[in-house]
Enzyme design. Structure first.
Site, PDB file in Angstrom:
ATOM      1  N   GLY A  86      -2.958   4.467  -3.504  1.00 20.45           N
ATOM      2  CA  GLY A  86      -3.102   3.296  -4.367  1.00 20.45           C
ATOM      3  C   GLY A  86      -2.489   3.430  -5.735  1.00 20.45           C
TER       4      GLY A  86
ATOM      5  CE1 TYR B 119      -1.799   3.876   7.838  1.00 16.45           C
ATOM      6  CE2 TYR B 119      -2.259   6.219   7.569  1.00 16.45           C
ATOM      7  CZ  TYR B 119      -2.042   5.125   8.389  1.00 16.45           C
ATOM      8  OH  TYR B 119      -2.076   5.272   9.751  1.00 16.45           O
TER       9      TYR B 119
ATOM     10  CE1 TYR C  42       0.484   1.677   4.296  1.00 18.61           C
ATOM     11  CE2 TYR C  42       0.533  -0.713   4.621  1.00 18.61           C
ATOM     12  CZ  TYR C  42       0.781   0.575   5.086  1.00 18.61           C
ATOM     13  OH  TYR C  42       1.348   0.765   6.326  1.00 18.61           O
ATOM     14  CB  CYS C  43       1.456   3.976  -2.005  1.00 21.58           C
ATOM     15  SG  CYS C  43       0.093   4.063  -3.199  1.00 21.58           S
ATOM     16  CE1 TYR C  44       2.359   9.406   1.846  1.00 19.63           C
ATOM     17  CE2 TYR C  44       3.300   9.044  -0.329  1.00 19.63           C
ATOM     18  CZ  TYR C  44       3.445   9.413   0.995  1.00 19.63           C
ATOM     19  OH  TYR C  44       4.674   9.770   1.469  1.00 19.63           O
TER      20      TYR C  44
END
Length: 265
Positions: free
Chosen positions: A71, A96, A67-69
């Site tokens: 997607g 996230y 996961y990132c900020y």
């Protein structure tokens, strides 16, 4: 040549289920400051710089959830691992923020002060939506910061409002307080523990924004509260590089010099 198995995009609920098996490697590919401010339990922080460590130490058949900020960047990492032969790689849509909101929704809602609930509802959120999001990913705390409502900000923080949620632009409530030159709210957020050096998707911090906007008072306050002048945007520009006025330039030159003196070579 072995055919590569493409990565999959999944929602938060499926990601939670996969991680819940205890067999998956969970990777957080946000910047280190955002990771330190808050991350999914059990997640390992990773950047392209240490991608080789993951590739060299993780079995290719082990499930990997990334996961990132929001997607987007996670898909690039997922593609890279898939290209290196990992057979079960997933990227979490919504990143996230979606995971955090999902976790918040699972918690029993605490009763809010009626006056605070009324204010939240007046801004278009559910009355009990302490961390709800509206247009552009704005939360009640962000709205209060934008409007310069110091007492409401304090009430939201006391009620447990999440500090480091990022809106659709990747900015936290601190950035929004800086836009409005609300120095008292900046202090309240920092006192409450907001990540002062949190970077958005472009790698820009609140200090960089204030410097580029010529907000000398905000720059001075952020530096006094411990903001780091050294981080750079994805294009390699620091707050000093982005300073648009002599006042901001002077403040940042002094701060950068002090950091260099305090940090041994």
């Amino acid at each position: 040549m072995r055919q590569r198995t493409p990565f999959r995009r999944i929602g938060v609920e499926e990601a939670v289920a996969i991680v819940g098996t205890g067999k998956a490697l969970l990777l957080d590919v946000r910047d280190a400051n955002s990771y330190a401010a808050g991350h999914v339990e059990g997640a390992r922080n990773m950047a392209f710089g240490n991608l080789g460590d993951i590739i060299g130490t993780t079995p290719k058949a082990q499930p990997v959830v990334i996961y990132c900020y929001h997607g987007n960047a996670s898909q690039e990492y997922a593609q890279a691992l898939s290209d290196f032969g990992f057979s079960d790689v997933t990227s979490v849509d919504g990143g996230y923020e979606a995971w955090f909101n999902h976790a918040q929704a699972q918690k029993p809602a605490a009763a809010l002060d009626p006056a605070l609930s009324a204010w939240i509802a007046s801004r278009g959120f559910p009355p009990d939506g302490l961390n709800a999001t509206a247009e552009n990913g704005m939360t009640p705390l962000m709205k209060a910061c934008a409007e310069g409502l110091g007492e409401t900000v304090a009430a939201l923080i006391a009620a447990g409002a999440a500090l480091d949620i990022r809106n659709a632009d990747g900015n936290t409530a601190l950035w929004i307080a800086c836009v409005g030159d609300h120095l008292d709210i900046i202090d309240a957020l920092v006192d409450a523990g907001i990540a002062i050096d949190s970077a958005n998707d472009n790698g820009a911090t609140a200090l960089m924004y204030a410097a580029s906007a010529g907000k000398a008072g905000v720059v001075e306050r952020l530096l006094a509260r411990g903001a780091d002048p050294r981080p750079e945007t994805l294009d390699g520009f620091s707050a000093l590089d982005l300073a648009s006025t002599i006042e901001c330039l002077t403040l940042l030159r002094r701060a950068t010099k002090e950091v260099k003196v305090a940090t041994p070579a």
